[in-house]
Motif scaffolding. Structure first.
Motif, mmCIF file in Angstrom:
data_model
loop_
_atom_site.group_PDB
_atom_site.id
_atom_site.type_symbol
_atom_site.label_atom_id
_atom_site.label_comp_id
_atom_site.label_asym_id
_atom_site.label_seq_id
_atom_site.Cartn_x
_atom_site.Cartn_y
_atom_site.Cartn_z
ATOM 1 N N GLY A 35 0.795 -1.218 0.000
ATOM 2 C CA GLY A 35 0.000 0.000 0.000
ATOM 3 C C GLY A 35 0.825 1.265 0.000
ATOM 4 O O GLY A 35 2.048 1.231 0.135
ATOM 5 N N TRP A 36 0.113 2.359 -0.175
ATOM 6 C CA TRP A 36 0.691 3.687 -0.125
ATOM 7 C C TRP A 36 -0.011 4.496 0.960
ATOM 8 O O TRP A 36 -1.246 4.458 1.067
ATOM 9 C CB TRP A 36 0.561 4.390 -1.471
ATOM 10 N N TYR A 37 0.770 5.215 1.717
ATOM 11 C CA TYR A 37 0.275 6.133 2.739
ATOM 12 C C TYR A 37 0.943 7.480 2.480
ATOM 13 O O TYR A 37 1.945 7.571 1.782
ATOM 14 C CB TYR A 37 0.629 5.618 4.140
ATOM 15 N N ARG A 38 0.380 8.528 3.077
ATOM 16 C CA ARG A 38 0.993 9.843 2.913
ATOM 17 C C ARG A 38 0.876 10.633 4.207
ATOM 18 O O ARG A 38 -0.027 10.410 5.024
ATOM 19 C CB ARG A 38 0.363 10.614 1.758
ATOM 20 N N GLN A 39 1.806 11.561 4.361
ATOM 21 C CA GLN A 39 1.800 12.421 5.537
ATOM 22 C C GLN A 39 2.126 13.843 5.104
ATOM 23 O O GLN A 39 3.230 14.103 4.592
ATOM 24 C CB GLN A 39 2.804 11.930 6.575
ATOM 25 N N ALA A 40 1.174 14.733 5.300
ATOM 26 C CA ALA A 40 1.367 16.147 5.005
ATOM 27 C C ALA A 40 1.902 16.848 6.244
ATOM 28 O O ALA A 40 1.720 16.357 7.370
ATOM 29 C CB ALA A 40 0.048 16.773 4.568
ATOM 30 N N PRO A 41 2.557 17.994 6.085
ATOM 31 C CA PRO A 41 3.103 18.713 7.248
ATOM 32 C C PRO A 41 2.027 19.002 8.279
ATOM 33 O O PRO A 41 0.948 19.509 7.944
ATOM 34 C CB PRO A 41 3.646 20.000 6.623
ATOM 35 N N VAL A 48 -3.658 5.935 1.633
ATOM 36 C CA VAL A 48 -4.002 6.391 0.292
ATOM 37 C C VAL A 48 -4.672 5.250 -0.472
ATOM 38 O O VAL A 48 -5.789 5.397 -0.969
ATOM 39 C CB VAL A 48 -2.760 6.877 -0.476
ATOM 40 N N ALA A 49 -3.994 4.112 -0.563
ATOM 41 C CA ALA A 49 -4.526 2.970 -1.298
ATOM 42 C C ALA A 49 -3.781 1.709 -0.900
ATOM 43 O O ALA A 49 -2.606 1.775 -0.530
ATOM 44 C CB ALA A 49 -4.405 3.180 -2.803
ATOM 45 N N THR A 50 -4.483 0.571 -0.978
ATOM 46 C CA THR A 50 -3.858 -0.716 -0.735
ATOM 47 C C THR A 50 -4.261 -1.699 -1.822
ATOM 48 O O THR A 50 -5.300 -1.532 -2.478
ATOM 49 C CB THR A 50 -4.241 -1.305 0.633
ATOM 50 N N ILE A 51 -3.442 -2.734 -1.986
ATOM 51 C CA ILE A 51 -3.732 -3.796 -2.951
ATOM 52 C C ILE A 51 -3.264 -5.114 -2.351
ATOM 53 O O ILE A 51 -2.134 -5.227 -1.865
ATOM 54 C CB ILE A 51 -3.070 -3.507 -4.309
ATOM 55 N N THR A 52 -4.153 -6.099 -2.380
ATOM 56 C CA THR A 52 -3.813 -7.398 -1.813
ATOM 57 C C THR A 52 -2.994 -8.226 -2.810
ATOM 58 O O THR A 52 -2.830 -7.846 -3.968
ATOM 59 C CB THR A 52 -5.073 -8.178 -1.452
ATOM 60 N N SER A 53 -2.524 -9.368 -2.371
ATOM 61 C CA SER A 53 -1.776 -10.255 -3.252
ATOM 62 C C SER A 53 -2.638 -10.764 -4.398
ATOM 63 O O SER A 53 -2.126 -11.115 -5.461
ATOM 64 C CB SER A 53 -1.198 -11.433 -2.462
ATOM 65 N N GLY A 54 -3.958 -10.747 -4.184
ATOM 66 C CA GLY A 54 -4.891 -11.137 -5.239
ATOM 67 C C GLY A 54 -5.401 -9.971 -6.057
ATOM 68 O O GLY A 54 -6.330 -10.124 -6.850
ATOM 69 N N SER A 55 -4.807 -8.795 -5.832
ATOM 70 C CA SER A 55 -5.108 -7.565 -6.585
ATOM 71 C C SER A 55 -6.441 -6.918 -6.252
ATOM 72 O O SER A 55 -6.962 -6.138 -7.047
ATOM 73 C CB SER A 55 -4.993 -7.792 -8.099
ATOM 74 N N SER A 56 -6.996 -7.202 -5.082
ATOM 75 C CA SER A 56 -8.138 -6.428 -4.612
ATOM 76 C C SER A 56 -7.631 -5.095 -4.094
ATOM 77 O O SER A 56 -6.629 -5.047 -3.376
ATOM 78 C CB SER A 56 -8.866 -7.175 -3.504
ATOM 79 N N VAL A 78 5.118 -2.312 -6.343
ATOM 80 C CA VAL A 78 3.800 -1.708 -6.319
ATOM 81 C C VAL A 78 3.911 -0.310 -6.917
ATOM 82 O O VAL A 78 4.939 0.362 -6.753
ATOM 83 C CB VAL A 78 3.211 -1.667 -4.892
ATOM 84 N N TYR A 79 2.851 0.103 -7.613
ATOM 85 C CA TYR A 79 2.833 1.393 -8.287
ATOM 86 C C TYR A 79 1.639 2.215 -7.803
ATOM 87 O O TYR A 79 0.630 1.667 -7.365
ATOM 88 C CB TYR A 79 2.727 1.220 -9.801
ATOM 89 N N LEU A 80 1.767 3.524 -7.927
ATOM 90 C CA LEU A 80 0.644 4.421 -7.676
ATOM 91 C C LEU A 80 0.622 5.449 -8.797
ATOM 92 O O LEU A 80 1.500 6.315 -8.864
ATOM 93 C CB LEU A 80 0.758 5.111 -6.320
#
Length: 120
Positions: A35-41, A48-56, A78-80
Motif C-alpha cells: 500500500g501507499w500512505y501519505r503524511q502532510a506537514p 491512500v490505497a492498498t492492494i492485496t496479493s490477489g489484486s483487490s 507496487v505502483y501508484l
C-alpha cells in the motif's frame, strides 16, 4: 534484510500526473498486502490505497477516481498512478508491505518516503 525503495516523486502542477514506484528487495518468500500512505506537514499519516496479493484494491475517498494502485508480483513492485493532482495531495508518500521473510516470520515494512509537491 528486506527493504522497500520508492521512486517517482517530484514537483507537478495542479491537474498533472505522477507515477510512484516501490520495489521490495532482500530475502522475500512472499508479499501480502502492499500500500501507499501519505503524511502532510502537521498532519498524521493516512492511508491512500492498498492492494492485496490477489489484486483487490482499496482507496481513500479523497483519491478515488484519480489514483490507481497496481502491482507486479514478479518484480515485487507496487505502483501508484496519480492523475488530476491537487495541492492538497502534497505530502511525503510512503510505501508499505507485509512481507514473509522466512517460515513463520512476517515483517511489516516501510519505505523511506518520497516527496510529492503539487504547486503552480
Amino acid at each position: 534484510q528486506v527493504q522497500l525503495t520508492e521512486s517517482g516523486g517530484g514537483l507537478v502542477q495542479p491537474g498533472g500526473s505522477l507515477r510512484l514506484s516501490c520495489a521490495a528487495s532482500g530475502t522475500i518468500f512472499s508479499i501480502d498486502t502492499m500500500g501507499w500512505y501519505r503524511q502532510a506537514p502537521g498532519k498524521e499519516r493516512e492511508l491512500v490505497a492498498t492492494i492485496t496479493s490477489g489484486s483487490s484494491t482499496n482507496y481513500a475517498d479523497s483519491v478515488k477516481g484519480r489514483f490507481t494502485i497496481s502491482r507486479d508480483n514478479a518484480k515485487n513492485t507496487v505502483y501508484l498512478q496519480m492523475n488530476s493532482l491537487k495541492p492538497e495531495d502534497t505530502a511525503v508518500y510512503y510505501c508499505n508491505a507485509g512481507i514473509w521473510v522466512g517460515v513463520g516470520r512476517w515483517k511489516n515494512t516501510w519505505g523511506q518516503g518520497t516527496q510529492v509537491t503539487v504547486s503552480s
